[in-house]
Every structure is written in C-alpha cells, then in structure tokens.
Write a protein that holds these residues in place. Structure first.
Motif, PDB file in Angstrom:
ATOM      1  N   GLU A  77      24.198  23.550  72.118  1.00 19.02           N
ATOM      2  CA  GLU A  77      25.627  23.673  71.845  1.00 19.02           C
ATOM      3  C   GLU A  77      25.935  23.390  70.382  1.00 19.02           C
ATOM      4  OE1 GLU A  77      28.117  24.738  73.704  1.00 19.02           O
ATOM      5  OE2 GLU A  77      26.659  25.260  75.244  1.00 19.02           O
ATOM      6  N   VAL A  78      25.195  22.463  69.801  1.00 16.30           N
ATOM      7  CA  VAL A  78      25.418  22.090  68.407  1.00 16.30           C
ATOM      8  C   VAL A  78      25.185  23.285  67.488  1.00 16.30           C
ATOM      9  CG1 VAL A  78      24.420  20.762  66.501  1.00 16.30           C
ATOM     10  CG2 VAL A  78      24.997  19.637  68.632  1.00 16.30           C
ATOM     11  N   ASP A  79      24.208  24.100  67.820  1.00 19.47           N
ATOM     12  CA  ASP A  79      23.866  25.243  66.965  1.00 19.47           C
ATOM     13  C   ASP A  79      24.948  26.319  66.976  1.00 19.47           C
ATOM     14  OD1 ASP A  79      21.509  24.006  66.332  1.00 19.47           O
ATOM     15  OD2 ASP A  79      20.366  24.995  67.939  1.00 19.47           O
ATOM     16  N   LYS A  80      25.912  26.229  67.906  1.00 14.98           N
ATOM     17  CA  LYS A  80      26.889  27.307  68.055  1.00 14.98           C
ATOM     18  C   LYS A  80      28.075  27.171  67.114  1.00 14.98           C
ATOM     19  CE  LYS A  80      25.713  28.292  72.873  1.00 14.98           C
ATOM     20  NZ  LYS A  80      26.197  28.325  74.266  1.00 14.98           N
ATOM     21  N   ASN A  81      28.600  25.950  66.930  1.00 12.94           N
ATOM     22  CA  ASN A  81      29.771  25.820  66.062  1.00 12.94           C
ATOM     23  C   ASN A  81      29.882  24.404  65.506  1.00 12.94           C
ATOM     24  OD1 ASN A  81      31.425  24.165  68.004  1.00 12.94           O
ATOM     25  ND2 ASN A  81      31.119  26.010  69.251  1.00 12.94           N
ATOM     26  N   GLU A  82      30.715  24.269  64.489  1.00  8.80           N
ATOM     27  CA  GLU A  82      30.872  22.989  63.800  1.00  8.80           C
ATOM     28  C   GLU A  82      31.549  21.944  64.691  1.00  8.80           C
ATOM     29  OE1 GLU A  82      32.883  23.586  60.158  1.00  8.80           O
ATOM     30  OE2 GLU A  82      31.323  24.847  59.264  1.00  8.80           O
ATOM     31  N   TYR A  83      32.487  22.387  65.529  1.00 17.24           N
ATOM     32  CA  TYR A  83      33.176  21.441  66.407  1.00 17.24           C
ATOM     33  C   TYR A  83      32.196  20.789  67.373  1.00 17.24           C
ATOM     34  CZ  TYR A  83      36.169  19.631  70.091  1.00 17.24           C
ATOM     35  OH  TYR A  83      36.763  18.813  71.014  1.00 17.24           O
ATOM     36  N   ALA A  84      31.295  21.594  67.927  1.00 15.16           N
ATOM     37  CA  ALA A  84      30.299  21.048  68.846  1.00 15.16           C
ATOM     38  C   ALA A  84      29.364  20.092  68.112  1.00 15.16           C
ATOM     39  CB  ALA A  84      29.497  22.170  69.489  1.00 15.16           C
ATOM     40  N   GLU A  85      29.047  20.424  66.863  1.00 15.76           N
ATOM     41  CA  GLU A  85      28.181  19.546  66.081  1.00 15.76           C
ATOM     42  C   GLU A  85      28.851  18.197  65.832  1.00 15.76           C
ATOM     43  OE1 GLU A  85      25.772  19.456  61.812  1.00 15.76           O
ATOM     44  OE2 GLU A  85      27.042  21.169  62.343  1.00 15.76           O
ATOM     45  N   SER A  86      30.142  18.232  65.482  1.00 15.44           N
ATOM     46  CA  SER A  86      30.888  16.989  65.262  1.00 15.44           C
ATOM     47  C   SER A  86      30.982  16.176  66.541  1.00 15.44           C
ATOM     48  CB  SER A  86      32.288  17.320  64.743  1.00 15.44           C
ATOM     49  OG  SER A  86      33.058  16.143  64.592  1.00 15.44           O
ATOM     50  N   LEU A  87      31.211  16.869  67.661  1.00 19.83           N
ATOM     51  CA  LEU A  87      31.303  16.191  68.955  1.00 19.83           C
ATOM     52  C   LEU A  87      29.970  15.561  69.327  1.00 19.83           C
ATOM     53  CD1 LEU A  87      33.197  15.650  71.342  1.00 19.83           C
ATOM     54  CD2 LEU A  87      32.357  17.756  72.380  1.00 19.83           C
ATOM     55  N   TYR A  88      28.882  16.266  69.046  1.00 23.89           N
ATOM     56  CA  TYR A  88      27.545  15.750  69.341  1.00 23.89           C
ATOM     57  C   TYR A  88      27.265  14.476  68.535  1.00 23.89           C
ATOM     58  CZ  TYR A  88      22.443  15.448  69.352  1.00 23.89           C
ATOM     59  OH  TYR A  88      21.158  15.000  69.459  1.00 23.89           O
TER      60      TYR A  88
END
Length: 242
Positions: A77-88
C-alpha cells in the motif's frame, strides 16, 4: 483366657490396619483418578504437556506468519501513494511506542548478579528482592530518554507488571530470576551517565555487594511486547472542534 485376649487384640489390630489401608486407597483414587496407576497418570500428564507445547508453538508460528503478511500488505500500500506512506510511518511509530515491534539500535546493557556467597551473612539475599531498585532503574532510563527498555528480554511497556512471586519475579507473566539484565536503546552516553552518576543507582547496588556490569553497545536488540491488550472498558473520546 490369655489366649482369648491375644486373639481379640489381633482382631483389633487387623481392623485398625484395614481402616488405614482403606483411607489410603481412597486418597490415592481422589488424587490420581479411579483405576489409574501413578505411572499411567504421569504418562497422561506428559502427553498433555507435549500437546500444549505443540499448540503453543503452532500459535506462535501462526502469529509470525500473519504478522509477515500484514507487513507485506502495508508495504504494498505504501508504494501506491504518499498518503498511504504517511499513514504507514505513523502506524509504525505508534507500534514502536506501544512496544508491539522488535527494535534495535545503540544503547546500554546493565547486568546485575547476586552478591558472592562469601560476603553474605545470615539470610541470603538476591536482586529479585530489590523490586524498588529495579523500578528505580527503569525510571532513570525513562528520564534519560530511553526509547525502548527490556528486562531479561521482556519488553517494558505501560502495561508491564513486575511483581514478586515466591523466589522469583514475574515480568509480563514470565518468571525471572537472577541475573537481571536490563537493556535500553537511546543515547549510550546519556543512559550510562544517568545510571553511573556519583552516589546513583549503580553506586547503591554495589554498596549492597551486587555484582554490576554496565556497558555501551552499538546494536542493542529489544524484542516486542508479546501479550495482547484488549480494551474492555475504555473507548476513545471524540474530539471537540468547538
């Protein structure tokens, strides 16, 4: 006449012995079960213990497998978008704070052994008797900005219990005895100075003849908290934007 008394005495002794045997048989039956010999009961207990250990190992492997899958899903999920990366990143941060992930980094290792036998007088004493000192060490490390702490490889969290139980102490429900090894991740110089300050906790331990070994380490490994905490009575409060 004398012979009759001897026979009567023999009968009374026989009745008395019979009562004792009867009581013993009833006691054995209650303790090991009807029709079960002690050796059979021992074999049953050994089999039950082996089964319980196998179930425990299977559950531990299952947990590790699920955690591995969760980690893969999170990374995907992190690889898909910046929001997911921040959430991770936020999720990992709070897992670290709660103690639910293994950590490694620079820090200190403090090992405390009981006094040598030749310096003990009267009743022997052990570090497991010094819960106040152990808790004081934890407080000092927290004050020195330790990012993670473990006691005998049991992760210290806000839910950790440290209680005396017989001749050992329970930490996170696990029995521990001497030596006590406390690890902490943080600035090694700051952590060491906080513990080794003049007339501080290290001085106090050595004053009581405990054998203390304090070292810095570039790669301290602290395992995660293994118990699952369920919130039965607490619920999050909604934020009031007014």
């Amino acid at each position: 006449m004398k012979k009759g008394k001897e026979i009567l005495a023999l009968v009374m002794v026989s009745v008395f012995l019979g009562l004792i045997l009867s009581i013993q048989l009833k006691t054995v039956k209650r303790s090991i079960g009807e029709g079960v010999l002690p050796t059979q009961r021992a074999q049953q207990l050994a089999a039950e213990l082996k089964k319980a250990q196998a179930e425990r190992d299977a559950q531990a492997n299952r947990i590790a497998e699920l955690e591995s899958k969760i980690h893969k899903y999170e990374k995907n999920e992190v690889d898909k978008n910046e929001y997911a990366e921040s959430l991770y990143k936020d999720t990992m941060k709070y897992r670290m704070l709660a103690g639910y992930t293994d950590l490694e980094g620079p820090g200190i290792i403090l090992e405390i052994n009981d006094p040598p036998g030749d310096v003990q007088y009267g009743d022997e004493y052990t570090i497991v008797d010094e819960l106040d000192m152990i808790l004081q060490i934890i407080s000092i490390l927290n004050a020195a900005d330790a990012e993670a702490i473990s006691i005998n490889d049991q992760r210290y969290t806000s839910f950790t219990e440290i209680v005396r139980a017989g001749n050992h102490i329970e930490i996170n429900g696990v029995s521990n005895n001497s030596p006590i090894v406390i690890k902490a991740i943080g600035n090694p110089d700051t952590l060491e100075s906080a513990l080794a300050i003049k007339r501080g906790i290290i001085w106090e331990l050595r004053k009581h003849d405990y054998l203390v070994h304090l070292t810095q380490d570039k790669n301290v490994v602290i395992p995660k908290y293994r118990k699952v905490k369920d919130f039965k009575y607490s619920t999050p409060m909604e934020e009031n934007n007014q």
